[in-house]
Design an enzyme around this catalytic site. Structure first.
Site, PDB file in Angstrom:
ATOM      1  N   LYS A 121     -31.256  -1.247  47.898  1.00 50.73           N
ATOM      2  CA  LYS A 121     -32.093  -0.414  46.928  1.00 50.73           C
ATOM      3  C   LYS A 121     -31.937  -0.923  45.505  1.00 50.73           C
ATOM      4  O   LYS A 121     -30.686  -1.357  45.041  1.00 50.73           O
ATOM      5  CB  LYS A 121     -31.435   0.973  46.868  1.00 50.73           C
ATOM      6  N   CYS A 153     -40.998  -4.276  36.083  1.00 52.07           N
ATOM      7  CA  CYS A 153     -40.526  -2.990  35.650  1.00 52.07           C
ATOM      8  C   CYS A 153     -40.984  -2.945  33.894  1.00 52.07           C
ATOM      9  O   CYS A 153     -40.859  -3.933  33.177  1.00 52.07           O
ATOM     10  CB  CYS A 153     -39.154  -2.505  35.421  1.00 52.07           C
TER      11      CYS A 153
END
Length: 303
Positions: A45, A131
């Site tokens: 993750k 991001c």
């Protein structure tokens, strides 16, 4: 007997199949379905410096041959990953893992990577530069060659393990950005991340996901991923991890022929938790049909 092993820098893998970050958690949810030690490795993750709750719900929208997600990097933060998730993971996964790292500034990336680099279980670092760069007017690091290179240099300065930069497909020239990362010291690149997509509920006349737009993934993006893997593999001399729309053993072979050394499986895990197991089990027979005795021999065979 087909040899499925590949070497991703210093990470030796029994086969090239790697569940992609964001679709496999920390492996815990999948360990009861099958022995996940059959995997080449897995990318856990996406981890940030601080814990993140993520974006507001709804976060998922179905699409033809794919899906849109806008989870927003929900994760417990790097301190929790180091102190809790990795020690737990050691109990059920006995190979090196890939640490996926995200950030909102160059300093964030360096801090998080420096901590994960010290962990014995981490075989390599996968740095997600897709991001928003909140310190640079909202520009995504991964859509600007100079910014991607800046992150690469910062991470390489504080790490010893191989660093792979995960690139955004939402660009005009993917090879330019990959080359900038290579020149800045990247040991490899991973591509593609999700495309930017959107769905609208025609009854309510509102976007389906609360964040309006999100990452589009699934089988529909596979041809785009193959094209970009091919372009980057031809332009760069560092290894490529291919990702995007992989559903089958034949997809793995196709992506490796385009130039990938290892292949990540993403959205397929969300549809079928046995997806990676089925792909690994099917690979030998598919290779035999094509006269492949060692899968590493097909990496980048397409001119």
């Amino acid at each position: 007997m087909v040899d499925l092993s590949v070497d991703l820098c210093s990470l030796h893998m029994d086969n090239p199949v790697v569940p992609a970050s964001g679709t496999f958690g920390f492996g815990y949810e999948f360990k009861d379905f099958y022995d996940i030690n059959i995997l080449g490795s897995f990318s856990f993750k996406g981890t940030t410096k601080e814990p993140r709750f993520g974006n507001p719900t709804p976060r998922i929208a179905e699409c033809t041959a794919g899906m849109i997600n806008s989870v927003g990097l929900q994760n417990p933060g790097v301190e929790h990953v180091v102190n809790h998730e990795l020690p737990e993971m050691k109990k059920y996964f006995h190979k090196k893992v890939i640490a996926n790292v995200s950030g909102f500034s160059v300093e964030d990336y360096a801090y998080t990577c420096a901590l994960l680099d010290k962990e014995e279980q981490v075989g390599l670092l996968e740095v997600n530069v897709s991001c928003p760069n909140v310190h640079g007017g909202g520009m995504s690091f991964g859509t600007d060659a100079k910014s991607a290179a800046q992150v690469t240099r910062a991470v390489k300065a504080v790490t010893k393990k191989p660093v792979f930069i995960k690139l955004s497909p939402n660009v005009t020239d993917i090879a330019e950005i990959a080359l900038a990362c290579e020149e800045a010291g990247a040991d490899g690149v991973c591509l593609i991340n999700t495309l930017l997509g959107m769905r609208i509920d025609i009854k309510s006349r509102k976007p389906v996901v609360a964040n309006k737009m999100g990452g589009f993934s699934g089988a529909a993006v596979f041809p785009v991923a193959v094209r970009m893997v091919y372009q980057v593999a031809k332009a760069c001399s560092i290894p490529v991890m291919g990702c995007g729309g992989v559903q089958s053993a034949r997809d793995v072979i196709e992506m490796m022929m385009a130039g990938a050394t290892a292949v990540q499986v993403g959205a397929a895990n969300l549809v079928d938790p046995f997806a990676c197991k089925k792909i690994i089990e099917a690979l030998p027979a598919e290779c035999e049909k094509l006269g492949i005795t060692a899968i590493k021999d097909i990496i980048g065979v397409v001119d």
